[in-house]
Design an enzyme around this catalytic site. Structure first.
Site, PDB file in Angstrom:
ATOM      1  N   GLU A 213      -9.658  -1.736   4.909  1.00  0.00           N
ATOM      2  CA  GLU A 213     -10.351  -1.375   6.145  1.00  0.00           C
ATOM      3  C   GLU A 213     -11.647  -2.183   6.295  1.00  0.00           C
ATOM      4  O   GLU A 213     -12.186  -2.701   5.308  1.00  0.00           O
ATOM      5  CB  GLU A 213     -10.696   0.120   6.119  1.00  0.00           C
ATOM      6  CG  GLU A 213      -9.480   1.050   6.120  1.00  0.00           C
ATOM      7  CD  GLU A 213      -8.832   1.205   7.490  1.00  0.00           C
ATOM      8  OE1 GLU A 213      -8.928   0.288   8.330  1.00  0.00           O
ATOM      9  OE2 GLU A 213      -8.213   2.258   7.719  1.00  0.00           O
TER      10      GLU A 213
ATOM     11  N   ASP B  65      -7.778  -2.184  13.849  1.00  0.00           N
ATOM     12  CA  ASP B  65      -9.166  -2.473  13.463  1.00  0.00           C
ATOM     13  C   ASP B  65      -9.263  -3.738  12.601  1.00  0.00           C
ATOM     14  O   ASP B  65     -10.305  -4.018  12.018  1.00  0.00           O
ATOM     15  CB  ASP B  65      -9.776  -1.276  12.713  1.00  0.00           C
ATOM     16  CG  ASP B  65      -9.014  -0.934  11.438  1.00  0.00           C
ATOM     17  OD1 ASP B  65      -7.995  -1.605  11.147  1.00  0.00           O
ATOM     18  OD2 ASP B  65      -9.422   0.012  10.731  1.00  0.00           O
TER      19      ASP B  65
ATOM     20  N   ASP C 276       0.811  -1.220   0.000  1.00  0.00           N
ATOM     21  CA  ASP C 276       0.000   0.000   0.000  1.00  0.00           C
ATOM     22  C   ASP C 276       0.842   1.267   0.000  1.00  0.00           C
ATOM     23  O   ASP C 276       2.067   1.224   0.165  1.00  0.00           O
ATOM     24  CB  ASP C 276      -0.965  -0.008   1.199  1.00  0.00           C
ATOM     25  CG  ASP C 276      -0.285  -0.402   2.503  1.00  0.00           C
ATOM     26  OD1 ASP C 276       0.957  -0.406   2.556  1.00  0.00           O
ATOM     27  OD2 ASP C 276      -0.997  -0.709   3.471  1.00  0.00           O
TER      28      ASP C 276
ATOM     29  N   HIS D  19      -7.369  -4.339   9.879  1.00  0.00           N
ATOM     30  CA  HIS D  19      -7.041  -4.180   8.458  1.00  0.00           C
ATOM     31  C   HIS D  19      -5.756  -4.910   8.090  1.00  0.00           C
ATOM     32  O   HIS D  19      -4.856  -5.076   8.910  1.00  0.00           O
ATOM     33  CB  HIS D  19      -7.013  -2.698   8.026  1.00  0.00           C
ATOM     34  CG  HIS D  19      -5.879  -1.874   8.529  1.00  0.00           C
ATOM     35  ND1 HIS D  19      -6.052  -0.660   9.163  1.00  0.00           N
ATOM     36  CD2 HIS D  19      -4.542  -2.047   8.455  1.00  0.00           C
ATOM     37  CE1 HIS D  19      -4.889  -0.133   9.454  1.00  0.00           C
ATOM     38  NE2 HIS D  19      -3.947  -0.956   9.037  1.00  0.00           N
TER      39      HIS D  19
HETATM   40  C1  GLP Z   1      -0.355   0.425   8.499  1.00  0.00           C
HETATM   41  C2  GLP Z   1      -0.127  -0.468   7.282  1.00  0.00           C
HETATM   42  C3  GLP Z   1      -0.483  -1.911   7.578  1.00  0.00           C
HETATM   43  C4  GLP Z   1       0.119  -2.349   8.892  1.00  0.00           C
HETATM   44  C5  GLP Z   1      -0.418  -1.475  10.004  1.00  0.00           C
HETATM   45  C6  GLP Z   1       0.031  -1.909  11.385  1.00  0.00           C
HETATM   46  O1  GLP Z   1      -1.658   0.828   8.640  1.00  0.00           O
HETATM   47  N1  GLP Z   1      -0.873  -0.019   6.159  1.00  0.00           N
HETATM   48  O2  GLP Z   1      -0.045  -2.722   6.511  1.00  0.00           O
HETATM   49  O3  GLP Z   1      -0.168  -3.697   9.133  1.00  0.00           O
HETATM   50  O4  GLP Z   1       0.064  -0.176   9.721  1.00  0.00           O
HETATM   51  O5  GLP Z   1       1.138  -1.192  11.793  1.00  0.00           O
HETATM   52  P1  GLP Z   1       1.974  -1.449  13.085  1.00  0.00           P
HETATM   53  O6  GLP Z   1       2.842  -2.621  12.797  1.00  0.00           O
HETATM   54  O7  GLP Z   1       2.770  -0.184  13.254  1.00  0.00           O
HETATM   55  O8  GLP Z   1       1.018  -1.677  14.196  1.00  0.00           O
END
Ligand code: GLP
Length: 236
Positions: free
Chosen positions: A143, A136, A67, A138
């Protein structure tokens, strides 16, 4: 589904890096799907160390990221392109032209999404997809919704995601409101999936994703339908 409980973040990172390294050793021209967020940073550091010790060769590897924020160019420090360059690509011997991240500044975002899916298809799909999980539920930036979306697409980020990711920006108002994300088609089409999850605050959403009903309201729950998923988690 295989779940591995690591004793620490360091151990989680080592295990995840070993899984990715084994994939590349077994198939040097692997297509590796990559993720951002804070959780994979340790995994990337371990991979970079393996590469600098001469134990791992990325010269034939292709990477496709999940992404990107809409409106942040690759030079913006919070863009995922910049994150990947900083945390991994500049530290390993991957060919820069073989690293793909959706372009969140493309003039025609719908065309960019279509081209991204076509690229993944042309590469023969993803061999191993690394995933984190949002608070959440995702994956990528898919989402919670009333349906799963197959294609790469533009999404409006949830308030909880904006708040969670605002720690990387000067203020929540600086977090882009939309992003491009690989859809469930490419993620579920990956031959293997490796999910890394760290922290007590992820425990409940991880339980719902792995053991709760399969629903687009908890996007990661779709992984229950994939035949080869490894989850490495730590409470640290
Ligand atoms: C972002 C990314 C996700 C990732 C999420 C969790 O939103 N788009 O791909 O899984 O962060 O991040 P963290 O590892 O910092 O909790």
């Amino acid at each position: 589904m295989k779940t591995i409980k690591a004793q620490s973040y360091k151990e989680l990172s080592r295990i995840a890096a070993d899984v990715i390294a084994a994939q590349i050793l077994g198939k040097p021209d692997s297509v590796i799907g990559l993720a951002t967020g804070s959780t994979p940073i340790g995994t990337y550091a371990e991979l970079a160390d393996k590469c600098s010790r001469g134990e791992l060769d990325f010269s034939k590897v292709t990477t496709v990221n999940l992404d990107e924020y809409v409106g942040l160019g690759g030079e913006h420090p919070q863009s995922y392109r910049c994150f990947m360059n900083r945390n991994l690509f500049e530290r390993i011997n991957v060919r820069p032209e073989c690293t793909f991240v959706p372009n969140g500044c493309a003039e025609d975002l719908a065309a960019e999404c279509r081209a991204y899916d076509a690229r993944i298809e042309q590469l023969g799909g993803v061999d191993l997809q690394l995933l984190g999980i949002g608070i959440d539920g995702h994956i990528g930036f898919n989402e919670p919704d009333d349906h799963f979306t197959r294609e790469t697409h533009e999404v409006t980020l949830d308030e909880s995601t904006i708040e969670a990711n605002s720690r990387f920006f000067a203020s929540p108002s600086d977090v882009p409101r939309t992003a491009l994300t690989m859809g469930m088609g490419a993620i579920m089409g990956a031959r293997r999936i490796l999910m890394v999850v760290n922290g007590k605050n992820k425990e409940e959403i991880l339980r719902r994703a792995l053991q709760g009903p399969i629903t687009p309201r908890v996007p990661a729950s779709i992984l229950q339908l994939h035949p080869d998923v490894t989850v490495v988690y730590s409470e640290e």
